[in-house]
Scaffold this motif. Sequence first.
Motif, PDB file in Angstrom:
ATOM      1  N   PRO A  89       0.840  -1.187   0.000  1.00  0.00           N
ATOM      2  CA  PRO A  89       0.000   0.000   0.000  1.00  0.00           C
ATOM      3  C   PRO A  89       0.879   1.242   0.000  1.00  0.00           C
ATOM      4  O   PRO A  89       2.044   1.186   0.387  1.00  0.00           O
ATOM      5  CB  PRO A  89      -0.773  -0.110   1.305  1.00  0.00           C
ATOM      6  CG  PRO A  89      -0.390  -1.380   1.945  1.00  0.00           C
ATOM      7  CD  PRO A  89       0.490  -2.134   1.040  1.00  0.00           C
ATOM      8  N   HIS A  90       0.289   2.330  -0.405  1.00  0.00           N
ATOM      9  CA  HIS A  90       1.068   3.558  -0.504  1.00  0.00           C
ATOM     10  C   HIS A  90       1.875   3.835   0.747  1.00  0.00           C
ATOM     11  O   HIS A  90       1.415   3.638   1.841  1.00  0.00           O
ATOM     12  CB  HIS A  90       0.136   4.737  -0.790  1.00  0.00           C
ATOM     13  CG  HIS A  90      -0.356   4.717  -2.192  1.00  0.00           C
ATOM     14  ND1 HIS A  90      -1.404   5.479  -2.616  1.00  0.00           N
ATOM     15  CD2 HIS A  90       0.047   4.004  -3.260  1.00  0.00           C
ATOM     16  CE1 HIS A  90      -1.613   5.241  -3.894  1.00  0.00           C
ATOM     17  NE2 HIS A  90      -0.751   4.350  -4.314  1.00  0.00           N
ATOM     18  N   HIS A  91       3.075   4.280   0.521  1.00  0.00           N
ATOM     19  CA  HIS A  91       3.961   4.570   1.641  1.00  0.00           C
ATOM     20  C   HIS A  91       4.853   5.740   1.264  1.00  0.00           C
ATOM     21  O   HIS A  91       4.926   6.114   0.095  1.00  0.00           O
ATOM     22  CB  HIS A  91       4.819   3.341   1.974  1.00  0.00           C
ATOM     23  CG  HIS A  91       5.747   2.978   0.851  1.00  0.00           C
ATOM     24  ND1 HIS A  91       5.361   2.190  -0.203  1.00  0.00           N
ATOM     25  CD2 HIS A  91       7.034   3.336   0.598  1.00  0.00           C
ATOM     26  CE1 HIS A  91       6.369   2.074  -1.046  1.00  0.00           C
ATOM     27  NE2 HIS A  91       7.408   2.758  -0.588  1.00  0.00           N
ATOM     28  N   HIS A  92       5.496   6.282   2.251  1.00  0.00           N
ATOM     29  CA  HIS A  92       6.453   7.362   2.018  1.00  0.00           C
ATOM     30  C   HIS A  92       7.740   7.000   2.730  1.00  0.00           C
ATOM     31  O   HIS A  92       7.789   6.035   3.483  1.00  0.00           O
ATOM     32  CB  HIS A  92       5.911   8.686   2.567  1.00  0.00           C
ATOM     33  CG  HIS A  92       4.590   9.069   2.006  1.00  0.00           C
ATOM     34  ND1 HIS A  92       4.412   9.415   0.701  1.00  0.00           N
ATOM     35  CD2 HIS A  92       3.372   9.134   2.594  1.00  0.00           C
ATOM     36  CE1 HIS A  92       3.128   9.701   0.488  1.00  0.00           C
ATOM     37  NE2 HIS A  92       2.476   9.528   1.619  1.00  0.00           N
ATOM     38  N   HIS A  93       8.754   7.793   2.491  1.00  0.00           N
ATOM     39  CA  HIS A  93      10.037   7.522   3.128  1.00  0.00           C
ATOM     40  C   HIS A  93      10.551   8.741   3.867  1.00  0.00           C
ATOM     41  O   HIS A  93      10.467   9.855   3.359  1.00  0.00           O
ATOM     42  CB  HIS A  93      11.086   7.138   2.075  1.00  0.00           C
ATOM     43  CG  HIS A  93      10.715   5.915   1.319  1.00  0.00           C
ATOM     44  ND1 HIS A  93      11.035   4.657   1.761  1.00  0.00           N
ATOM     45  CD2 HIS A  93      10.021   5.750   0.179  1.00  0.00           C
ATOM     46  CE1 HIS A  93      10.562   3.770   0.907  1.00  0.00           C
ATOM     47  NE2 HIS A  93       9.930   4.406  -0.077  1.00  0.00           N
ATOM     48  N   LEU A  94      11.077   8.489   5.052  1.00  0.00           N
ATOM     49  CA  LEU A  94      11.810   9.521   5.774  1.00  0.00           C
ATOM     50  C   LEU A  94      13.282   9.204   5.533  1.00  0.00           C
ATOM     51  O   LEU A  94      13.720   8.087   5.796  1.00  0.00           O
ATOM     52  CB  LEU A  94      11.494   9.450   7.273  1.00  0.00           C
ATOM     53  CG  LEU A  94      10.005   9.560   7.645  1.00  0.00           C
ATOM     54  CD1 LEU A  94       9.841   9.428   9.164  1.00  0.00           C
ATOM     55  CD2 LEU A  94       9.420  10.879   7.145  1.00  0.00           C
TER      56      LEU A  94
END
Length: 154
Positions: A89-94
């Motif tokens: 599922p959609h995710h982001h990155h730090l």
Amino acid sequence: MTETHTDLLARLVKLGYRVTPQRELLLAVLGETDKHLSAETLLERVRAVYPRVNKSVVYRNLELLAQLGLISCVDFGQGRVEYEVHHHPHHHHLVCRNCHAMIEINSDAFADIQHGFLETYGFAAEMDHLALFGLCRDCRAQMPVQLSHHPHTL
Ligand SMILES: [Zn+2]
Ligand SMILES: [Zn+2]
């Protein structure tokens, strides 16, 4: 749900594009891994099969597949652009500016912000795969100095 590379090829055809051996290979390589791969790594993989392939053709194909939404592209800074198939599922990155550690976060964290943009500016922001830069916990612990608003001055 995981999209197999056959599904991706079917989508490519449906969008009116030809399945070239190179596009097929790129989707197969990306479909097999749940990691992001850099354009350089993908070029190496393609060259392992088609040694004489033109670098700019591979990069153009990657851009095309990303534009069509078959793969996603994320800019990790310092010229590091990486590609992946939308596996999870959609995710982001730090991304830590100091040690380059990456933390994957759930995109729910941005739902409110996205909604806020829509409410306030009537703007539907595309936030399906972002890299946000900063300092990770470990690096912050080693750097007692407060991070300024201008990371370039560090
Ligand atoms: Zn990602
Ligand atoms: Zn760090």
